[in-house]
Design an enzyme around this catalytic site. Structure first.
Site, short mmCIF file in Angstrom:
data_model
loop_
_atom_site.label_atom_id
_atom_site.label_comp_id
_atom_site.label_asym_id
_atom_site.label_seq_id
_atom_site.Cartn_x
_atom_site.Cartn_y
_atom_site.Cartn_z
N CYS A 33 45.46 0.68 -5.37
CA CYS A 33 46.83 0.99 -5.77
C CYS A 33 47.80 -0.09 -5.35
CB CYS A 33 47.33 2.37 -5.41
SG CYS A 33 46.75 3.16 -3.97
N ASP A 35 48.40 -1.25 -2.48
CA ASP A 35 49.02 -1.06 -1.18
C ASP A 35 48.79 -2.27 -0.30
OD1 ASP A 35 49.55 1.55 -1.98
OD2 ASP A 35 47.68 2.29 -1.15
N CYS A 59 52.00 3.09 -1.92
CA CYS A 59 52.25 4.44 -2.39
C CYS A 59 52.62 5.35 -1.22
CB CYS A 59 51.00 4.96 -3.10
SG CYS A 59 49.60 5.17 -2.01
N CYS A 103 43.64 5.39 0.07
CA CYS A 103 44.84 4.88 0.74
C CYS A 103 44.72 4.99 2.25
CB CYS A 103 46.08 5.64 0.28
SG CYS A 103 46.27 5.60 -1.49
ZN LIG Z 1 47.64 4.06 -2.19
#
Ligand SMILES: [Zn+2]
Ligand SMILES: [Zn+2]
Length: 181
Positions: A33, A35, A59, A103
């Site tokens: 994502c 990050d 995120c 994450c």
């Molecule tokens: Zn993430």
């Protein structure tokens, strides 16, 4: 969806920022994502993590993870901090949605890197600024420590990680590396 704890840490992240005289810095990226997290630690003479701060671009889950991680790490000895895993962080957050579990990988990884950075600096192995080693995203492949052994130096076939012998051309890679040294 998100636990109360996740929402709380997302809305009021703890320990955001940088530490000017940090003696350990860990940077990790999560290509899934996008990050990115930079973790700063200040270790005192008693091997205690006196202060922890983070900067995370990512995120909501990544931010909650970073925030929780700093709380888990702060005040711990290095040995205790080394035992903190991504699972511990997710658990402390009372779970993350399944599609967001990746994450949580940022947090403990960044911490372990920062500790390693600290230890390397302390042992005098390292260049002064650890921040410029590699861009964070590329580091997701850093399990690859045996760079020169990933391809056979004789026939260029792919080798499994850590292989010392090439099945394709029957060369002993390790011997070759040592001869060159
Ligand atoms: Zn993430
Ligand atoms: Zn070969």
């Amino acid at each position: 969806m998100y636990s109360k704890t996740v929402m709380d840490h997302f809305r009021n992240p703890r320990n955001v920022g940088t530490i000017d005289n940090a003696n350990g810095i860990g940077e990790v990226g999560n290509p899934l994502c996008g990050d990115m997290m930079t973790l700063y630690i200040k270790v005192n003479d008693d091997n205690l993590i006196e202060d922890v701060k983070f900067q995370t671009f990512g995120c909501g889950s990544a931010i909650a993870v970073s925030s929780m991680l700093t709380e888990l790490a702060k005040g711990k000895t290095l040995d205790e901090a080394k035992k903190i895993t991504n699972k511990d962080v997710a658990k402390a957050l009372e779970g993350l949605p399944k599609n967001k579990l990746h994450c949580s990988n940022l947090g403990a990884d960044a911490l372990q890197k920062a500790i390693k950075d600290y230890e390397e600096k302390k042992s005098g192995k390292v260049k002064t600024d650890s921040r410029n080693i590699e861009p964070p995203i590329a580091e997701s492949h850093d399990e690859h420590k045996h760079d020169d052994q990933c391809h056979c130096s004789y026939c260029d076939s792919d080798l499994p990680d850590g292989a010392t012998f090439c099945k394709a051309c029957h060369s002993d890679i390790l011997a070759k590396l040592e001869n060159n040294a």
